[in-house]
Design a protein around this motif. Structure first.
Motif, PDB file in Angstrom:
ATOM      1  N   GLN A   1      15.962 -21.973 -19.611  1.00  0.00           N
ATOM      2  CA  GLN A   1      14.816 -21.250 -20.157  1.00  0.00           C
ATOM      3  C   GLN A   1      13.794 -20.890 -19.081  1.00  0.00           C
ATOM      4  O   GLN A   1      12.624 -20.622 -19.375  1.00  0.00           O
ATOM      5  CB  GLN A   1      14.148 -22.030 -21.294  1.00  0.00           C
ATOM      6  CG  GLN A   1      14.951 -22.038 -22.585  1.00  0.00           C
ATOM      7  CD  GLN A   1      15.064 -20.666 -23.229  1.00  0.00           C
ATOM      8  OE1 GLN A   1      14.086 -20.086 -23.672  1.00  0.00           O
ATOM      9  NE2 GLN A   1      16.290 -20.128 -23.244  1.00  0.00           N
TER      10      GLN A   1
ATOM     11  N   GLU B   1      17.871 -13.324 -21.598  1.00  0.00           N
ATOM     12  CA  GLU B   1      17.073 -12.845 -22.723  1.00  0.00           C
ATOM     13  C   GLU B   1      15.915 -12.007 -22.196  1.00  0.00           C
ATOM     14  O   GLU B   1      15.158 -12.467 -21.342  1.00  0.00           O
ATOM     15  CB  GLU B   1      16.530 -14.031 -23.525  1.00  0.00           C
ATOM     16  CG  GLU B   1      17.611 -14.909 -24.135  1.00  0.00           C
ATOM     17  CD  GLU B   1      17.046 -16.169 -24.762  1.00  0.00           C
ATOM     18  OE1 GLU B   1      15.818 -16.393 -24.639  1.00  0.00           O
ATOM     19  OE2 GLU B   1      17.820 -16.922 -25.369  1.00  0.00           O
TER      20      GLU B   1
ATOM     21  N   ARG C   1      19.130 -18.465 -20.620  1.00  0.00           N
ATOM     22  CA  ARG C   1      19.471 -19.172 -21.848  1.00  0.00           C
ATOM     23  C   ARG C   1      19.829 -20.606 -21.521  1.00  0.00           C
ATOM     24  O   ARG C   1      20.317 -20.905 -20.426  1.00  0.00           O
ATOM     25  CB  ARG C   1      20.636 -18.470 -22.540  1.00  0.00           C
ATOM     26  CG  ARG C   1      20.247 -17.095 -23.051  1.00  0.00           C
ATOM     27  CD  ARG C   1      21.416 -16.348 -23.627  1.00  0.00           C
ATOM     28  NE  ARG C   1      20.994 -15.043 -24.141  1.00  0.00           N
ATOM     29  CZ  ARG C   1      21.822 -14.048 -24.431  1.00  0.00           C
ATOM     30  NH1 ARG C   1      23.121 -14.212 -24.248  1.00  0.00           N
ATOM     31  NH2 ARG C   1      21.359 -12.903 -24.882  1.00  0.00           N
ATOM     32  N   THR C   2      19.583 -21.492 -22.434  1.00  0.00           N
ATOM     33  CA  THR C   2      19.870 -22.903 -22.221  1.00  0.00           C
ATOM     34  C   THR C   2      21.362 -23.099 -22.044  1.00  0.00           C
ATOM     35  O   THR C   2      22.166 -22.616 -22.827  1.00  0.00           O
ATOM     36  CB  THR C   2      19.386 -23.751 -23.412  1.00  0.00           C
ATOM     37  OG1 THR C   2      17.984 -23.518 -23.592  1.00  0.00           O
ATOM     38  CG2 THR C   2      19.642 -25.224 -23.165  1.00  0.00           C
TER      39      THR C   2
END
Length: 247
Positions: free
Chosen positions: A144, A193, A211-212
């Motif tokens: 993130q 993202e 993204r994680t």
């Protein structure tokens, strides 16, 4: 960018004087002006707006003469610049910022733990392979984590080989480079993202978030806000691909 950028006399001269002209010249003779005066000045209002979006620890890839790292340091924020130009790293340190003489594809402190990575002033073009650069940035960021990239203010997706020149002297071998507008960068940003995109002062920016996912970073990596020193390490080829380096 490649070692050619790091050792090019016109670039070192431009950093010493704080003035151009300085260009990237394609093999067909087309010239892309580089904004040396802005790079060597203090951070302006548009720069500060970008820095306001940064989170936590900040890695400035291809920091050049260091105006952004110095501005973050003045705000008591943890930041590190990296650049393959010794002159650029020295200039950054003189301004009060921390910087290392490294390529983005070299081993770096704090891998997988940076909160924000910056690719400003055309540095989305580093190495001429946007997908490879985005993959490397994802390795540097924590899950993130935030990438803020400056894109070309026109819709362009170009991969070329260029020389650095002041229109009088051309130094070094040609090196791979890319020019990307926002639509092109977003096409390459698979697995990212999109957080936002904006324009200010005739410049364009995109913020992307990783993204994680599971990472395999070494537990022995240095923390990102450690004291930086100038390294004698030169830029190296990543995984046998074309040599790349920062601005």
């Amino acid at each position: 960018m490649t070692t050619a950028w790091a050792t090019a006399d016109p670039y070192a001269k431009a950093l010493r004087t704080g003035q151009g002209p300085l260009f990237l010249r394609r093999t067909d003779g087309w010239l892309l002006p580089l904004e040396v005066e802005r790079w060597c000045a203090r951070a302006d209002e548009v720069d500060r707006q970008v820095l306001d979006h940064c989170e936590g620890t900040v890695l400035d890839v291809g920091c050049g003469p260091g105006r952004l790292v110095a501005e973050l340091a003045a705000q008591a924020r943890a930041a590190l610049g990296i650049d393959v130009s010794e002159a650029a790293v020295a200039h950054t340190i003189r301004l009060g910022g921390q910087a290392l003489h490294r390529s983005v594809f070299d081993p770096l402190p704090g891998e997988a733990r940076w909160d924000t990575v910056l690719l400003m002033d055309g540095n989305v073009g580093i190495g001429g392979d946007p997908s490879a650069l985005l993959d490397r940035v994802a390795q540097l960021l924590k899950p993130q984590g935030l990438l803020i990239a400056e894109t070309a203010p026109v819709d362009v997706d170009e991969r070329v080989h260029v020389h650095l020149t002041d229109a009088r002297t051309t130094s070094g071998a040609p090196f791979p480079w890319a020019r990307l507008g926002t639509p092109a960068l977003l096409r390459y940003a698979r697995g990212w993202e999109r957080e936002r995109q904006w324009s200010a002062g005739g410049r364009s920016f995109v913020a992307l978030r990783t993204r994680t996912r599971t990472r395999t970073a070494s537990n022995s990596a240095d923390p990102p806000n450690r004291t930086a020193v100038i390294s004698s390490q030169r830029a190296r080829k990543p995984s046998g691909e074309s040599p790349v380096a920062d601005r």
